[in-house]
Scaffold this active site. Structure first.
Site, PDB file in Angstrom:
ATOM      1  N   GLN A 102      53.414 -15.147 -14.376  1.00 16.08           N
ATOM      2  CA  GLN A 102      54.031 -15.427 -15.663  1.00 16.08           C
ATOM      3  C   GLN A 102      54.072 -14.114 -16.434  1.00 16.08           C
ATOM      4  O   GLN A 102      53.180 -13.790 -17.182  1.00 16.08           O
ATOM      5  CB  GLN A 102      53.228 -16.485 -16.428  1.00 16.08           C
ATOM      6  N   GLY A 103      55.119 -13.365 -16.210  1.00 22.01           N
ATOM      7  CA  GLY A 103      55.205 -12.028 -16.789  1.00 22.01           C
ATOM      8  C   GLY A 103      54.512 -11.014 -15.907  1.00 22.01           C
ATOM      9  O   GLY A 103      53.789 -11.369 -14.969  1.00 22.01           O
ATOM     10  N   PRO A 104      54.736  -9.724 -16.198  1.00 23.49           N
ATOM     11  CA  PRO A 104      54.158  -8.654 -15.380  1.00 23.49           C
ATOM     12  C   PRO A 104      52.653  -8.563 -15.563  1.00 23.49           C
ATOM     13  O   PRO A 104      52.102  -9.109 -16.520  1.00 23.49           O
ATOM     14  CB  PRO A 104      54.838  -7.396 -15.917  1.00 23.49           C
TER      15      PRO A 104
ATOM     16  N   ALA B 199      47.743 -16.187 -16.382  1.00 23.54           N
ATOM     17  CA  ALA B 199      49.164 -15.854 -16.362  1.00 23.54           C
ATOM     18  C   ALA B 199      49.686 -15.446 -14.992  1.00 23.54           C
ATOM     19  O   ALA B 199      50.541 -14.579 -14.890  1.00 23.54           O
ATOM     20  CB  ALA B 199      49.429 -14.775 -17.405  1.00 23.54           C
TER      21      ALA B 199
ATOM     22  N   GLY C 145      50.837  -8.287 -18.910  1.00 17.70           N
ATOM     23  CA  GLY C 145      51.772  -8.715 -19.959  1.00 17.70           C
ATOM     24  C   GLY C 145      52.009 -10.201 -19.875  1.00 17.70           C
ATOM     25  O   GLY C 145      51.184 -10.934 -19.350  1.00 17.70           O
TER      26      GLY C 145
ATOM     27  N   LYS D  94      52.676 -28.408 -16.386  1.00 19.93           N
ATOM     28  CA  LYS D  94      51.312 -28.855 -16.147  1.00 19.93           C
ATOM     29  C   LYS D  94      51.233 -29.241 -14.675  1.00 19.93           C
ATOM     30  O   LYS D  94      52.052 -30.027 -14.184  1.00 19.93           O
ATOM     31  CB  LYS D  94      50.969 -30.041 -17.036  1.00 19.93           C
TER      32      LYS D  94
ATOM     33  N   SER E 177      49.838 -24.448 -16.509  1.00 18.86           N
ATOM     34  CA  SER E 177      48.471 -24.859 -16.839  1.00 18.86           C
ATOM     35  C   SER E 177      48.041 -25.941 -15.852  1.00 18.86           C
ATOM     36  O   SER E 177      48.787 -26.880 -15.598  1.00 18.86           O
ATOM     37  CB  SER E 177      48.525 -25.389 -18.274  1.00 18.86           C
TER      38      SER E 177
ATOM     39  N   SER F  57      45.067 -25.809 -24.213  1.00 18.75           N
ATOM     40  CA  SER F  57      44.717 -24.459 -23.791  1.00 18.75           C
ATOM     41  C   SER F  57      43.480 -24.039 -24.558  1.00 18.75           C
ATOM     42  O   SER F  57      43.481 -23.991 -25.785  1.00 18.75           O
ATOM     43  CB  SER F  57      45.893 -23.535 -24.104  1.00 18.75           C
TER      44      SER F  57
END
Lengths: 371, 371, 371, 371
Positions: free
Chosen positions: C356-358, C353, C361, C164, C234, C86
């Site tokens: 992946q979350g709100p 993201a 966030g 991945k 990713s 990353s």
């Protein structure tokens, strides 16, 4: 028929720092013998500054591949093939590799002086020697050795000298200090400039551009009026000696290529390009036509922002820009100027031009095939 | 002796976005009458992208100064003087102001067609019209009005059309939606492209470069094969109409200046520069000599990365670089190409070239004094 | 005494993308058996965007080194060791490697549920499946396989799922089109987002965070209200399947480590960090003291700019900045927030993201040793 | 009832450097009397480095607006209202203005020591005095005058000292040289650091943090162990004197606000924040709850990369990054750390911290309302 040495110059585009596909294809097809490679110069697409890891990445990939292709050890490759990666393809510059291969060819007699290459090394420097007269004088000597090896008799037949030189690290500085020695620069980044500067002055000395009484430790990276018109120097962490490659023309070599150069007085000095072109019998045009363009094998130039903050009386913002480093602006500018002339963007324009041409300018060399 | 209108073009270097010192000095010394200023084009040293506040800063300073110098209101200045700031002086480009002043002069008869300027406005657009055929057609009409005002009879006598056009904001989008209308673009940045694109197509329509049956809402910012070779459009938040300035040559005007243009097919197309120079009787050279250089009053060009990722078959990295926006690379490149030809870096090279020249290329116009 | 599987997590600082010195030293000293390495997550110091070659560079160096150390082929390493780099160490984030080693240990009985890891692969995808339901469903299945392999029975015991996933290239898009298939995204960069998004939704499905009737091709990368609270995905060019690593707690494993997580509702949501810490029995403090800090083995978090342009009603400029990409600002922010809590900057904060979350966030997971 | 002076602190978000809409609305609604404004501190969204013109733009807009609102001349505003713009809102920092208004209020007796503000000027400096002891000593004196004016008796009651100081320009350096004088720094950018450093040392002297025998010209910007824990200094081109604003607590003032501070020892030192909060009776929490958050009127902090290249033994890349300046990384980091604690991103975090706190750390001050 006699046997002569000959330099072949191969130019390969790359799609990323680890792309050596075109080079590999040329080797597979027999166009290029990997055993004959003496140097690879690469324009990689990083920022060309401190945290440009594209240079190391390409070197890493090339070194492993060369070891594979030739059956030689990584150490052997490191010592005997000059891998000089220059980061930064700003503006329209196109990432590419320039591969210099030396091979023997049989001809009756050469058509004239042909492109000749010679390589030599200095001794390994102690940290306190880097960026100082000791490095200058050792480089001078190595340039003479490389000239002799290349069969180039006169300084005026030398048109480009690539030097790869060492830099200081925290460890190297500490080691020198532990022996009571001072060093030329307090940090790694600064030491790169001093090492490049001293190396360029060594080239100037060898070629009679400067005389030894003009030089002391104090002028290095201070007096921009002292410079070589053919040096291109580059600092790397992986060596402690200077690795020198001289390119010029010599009747001891054969082949279709020859080299010429000019010294750009500022970043937009096309007259210097005309000078270089004239020496390789290519007429200066705005935008070379296809016929002439095909004869160009490589273009090598240096670029740096002028410290005056101006180009021919016009303000530039290269040194005022905190978002883009000045050397990036300078490469973009010189790349654009040359692309306009050559009608091509695959140009080896590199930065960091201490004592390599006048302030804001720099050498430009052209390797071209005969008509 | 007869009275003719005449366009004077003044070029002033700036040391920062709020530096109007050279302009002020010219007014004080009587070289320039502020009442005659119809447009100011400025190259400012920001990034030329979303958060480039140097454009607004220079406009703010100029507007207040013009109000002071002329005794006119800020509103009057805003409506009647085209202030077009273009951010981005990458490579070697030099920040400067181009001031267009119209004045009456007395001559027996003009030497030929001279530089002529005409300005016109469209109606104010509703948000849903921006970036759509409604804006295209209104722009077409305004270009015709500006041509008539400038006394330019034929499309072939038009060499540069500057359009300042509106953009969408959150508020404007919301307002349109509250009336049940859709908009061309969901966000401000994207709407700038659509507004520039529609405006450029309007210019192409007015000049017969395209016909109306080739155009629909759907081609705007989609079909790059449709373009004008003389439009230069720029979006700003401060207006809701299109402000059009046409530059061309006309026998109804007098003075020493004339304008020509070419269309660069890619970022390194010096042949297009030769075309432009020929029209103003300046012979193409690599690096104009001082005599010719002094005759050049202004150079105006558009630059954008080619979407193909290549220039004449060579890869460029402009669109792969997440540190430097592609339009910044493109301006640096075109700036370098032109600086090599003109021997000067005070060039008005701007980005954002939707439907302004072919993909990766763009118009280049030259204003020059007669020999 | 019984034999249990155990996950060891090793954290090594790096001084450059090719620096694997600390890892090598740990292997030489016997602290770490290279044969047991199942995954290496690395924070490298590039820009984390399109032209970040530090990820490839580190992967290249690690792959060759792992092959050397283990005597396995490069292909074997590629298929069986998840190398997830990353890019982006903005703000104070410190470049480092997180090495996950699985080994057998002998204990009487585990003290409770311990850190457990399971890996699984999907089939190789056709280009047209990437970023679509096909990838979602295959990922769901792989997560279940990895859970089973890890001996994790309940979704609530899963705290982090690293995926991945592949991306589209020009070649892959062309190949799909040649068979009459459309693809989810027109260019490489966009396809990375779609692949990451589909993969995250697959995780959410496997863990019951979402149900299959909520999902269609159309919601992918469109409906930000649908997300997983434990997925971290990713995209990489080197594979065509999804490689899944599930981390959770299981009584089938032994060792000193356990994992917990929370879901940050915005970039400054320290309450979510408190939730994660509570699960690993570390009391929330502002600036953990040395005793607690030593227990932290790894912190993994996701960061992205909120599309609203605000954080708790305050404007942010992440999406308006054309000099620094928004994801770089977001990593710097979340890195600072977490560094304040943990008193440490060696944190695995990654961007990109989607689902992946709100919005604005993302998940935050903590691996810690027992008191 | 008695009349006391009182400082009101107003915080206004901005949507661009020229957005003063919230401030204007507050004035129109009577919440704020523009005649009482003694200082405006602004976080603007430029890069905070050399070519950050957002600072000048906001100052320009504010100056004209204040002149309009108060009927005072631009010169009067310039001399009597401290306009201190700090560029750089990296990470999640939110652009905003902090307006300090002094007004008289009637109360029986103050509840205790309240926020007090005093302003003073030094004499105008000659260029050769900038960055040297002459500036240090004049600043010391001005701080004492400002303290007296603010009715602050003890150094320990001072919690924040903002100094705006001059810088050197080419012209100023030339003028000094024409009189045979040397200057502290050879270029503008460097002179800003020297001026900020000397000013900070003057503050330290006035408050007894350092003694005069510790200071000479030679230590300025060289010996990082010498610093003030409350100074925040900023260089600007528009003045030749130092403009000092002291903030502290005094029983001669009334109102609801008080100020406290701590000194961050590194960029992630939340203990220093706890110290500051304690002094204003706000309990330290990770993420202040709404009740406490509403009491916070302003947070002011300094940020700089540590020269060691490390934070608590972990490497940072702030000084190795040629794409993003180190001070930008540092602001992002400290902004994130503070945002985590305060649950708010409207924080005045500024860079350029020579002699303002220890290397890599800096002062943090909190202004809060009483419970």
């Amino acid at each position: 028929m006699n046997t002569y040495r000959s330099v072949q110059v191969h130019r390969f585009g790359t799609s990323s720092p680890d792309d050596i596909g075109e080079l590999e294809a040329a080797i597979r097809s027999g166009k290029l013998d990997p055993q004959g490679i003496v140097a690879i110069l690469g324009k990689t697409e990083g920022n060309g500054c401190v945290n440009d890891f594209t240079r190391g990445y390409t070197s890493h990939v090339l070194k492993h591949a060369l070891a594979d292709w030739t059956g030689r050890s990584l150490e052997d490759i490191t010592r005997n093939v000059a891998l000089v990666m220059s980061g930064g393809t700003e503006g329209g510059l196109s990432p590419h590799l320039l591969v210099f291969e030396v091979r023997d060819i049989s001809v009756d007699a050469p058509a004239g002086a042909s492109l000749a290459a010679g390589v030599a090394m200095t001794k390994a420097f102690a940290p306190e020697e880097i960026g100082r007269m000791s490095q200058v004088l050792a480089t001078e000597k190595a340039v003479r050795v490389a000239m002799a090896q290349a069969g180039i008799r006169q300084a005026s037949d030398v048109h480009y000298v690539q030097v790869k030189c060492p830099l200081l690290t925290k460890q190297r500085i500490a080691e020198a200090r532990s022996r009571g020695q001072s060093v030329s620069a307090e940090n790694t980044y600064q030491s790169m400039a001093y090492s490049r500067g001293a190396s360029a002055l060594g080239v100037a000395l060898a070629l009679g551009e400067l005389s030894v009484d003009q030089l002391t430790d104090d002028v290095i990276c201070q007096d921009a009026s002292l410079y070589s018109g053919v040096a291109s120097t580059s600092a790397g962490i992986e060596l402690m000696e200077n690795q020198v490659m001289v390119l010029g023309n010599s009747t001891e070599w054969a082949g279709n290529l020859a080299i010429g150069h000019g010294v750009m007085q500022d970043g937009i000095d096309t007259a210097a390009v005309a000078t270089a072109l004239e020496q390789v019998q290519v007429p200066m045009r705005v935008g070379l036509n296809d016929g002439y363009r095909r004869r160009i094998a490589a273009v090598l130039a240096k670029a740096e922002p002028s410290r005056s903050g101006e180009i021919r009386g016009r303000r530039h913002i290269m040194l005022d820009d905190s978002d883009i480093q000045g050397s990036r602006h300078a490469r973009a500018l010189v790349g654009g100027v040359l692309a306009g002339v050559f009608g091509d963007t695959q140009l080896f324009v590199s930065g960091g031009a201490e004592h390599q041409g006048p302030d804001g300018g720099g050498p430009v060399a052209v390797i071209a095939a005969r008509a």
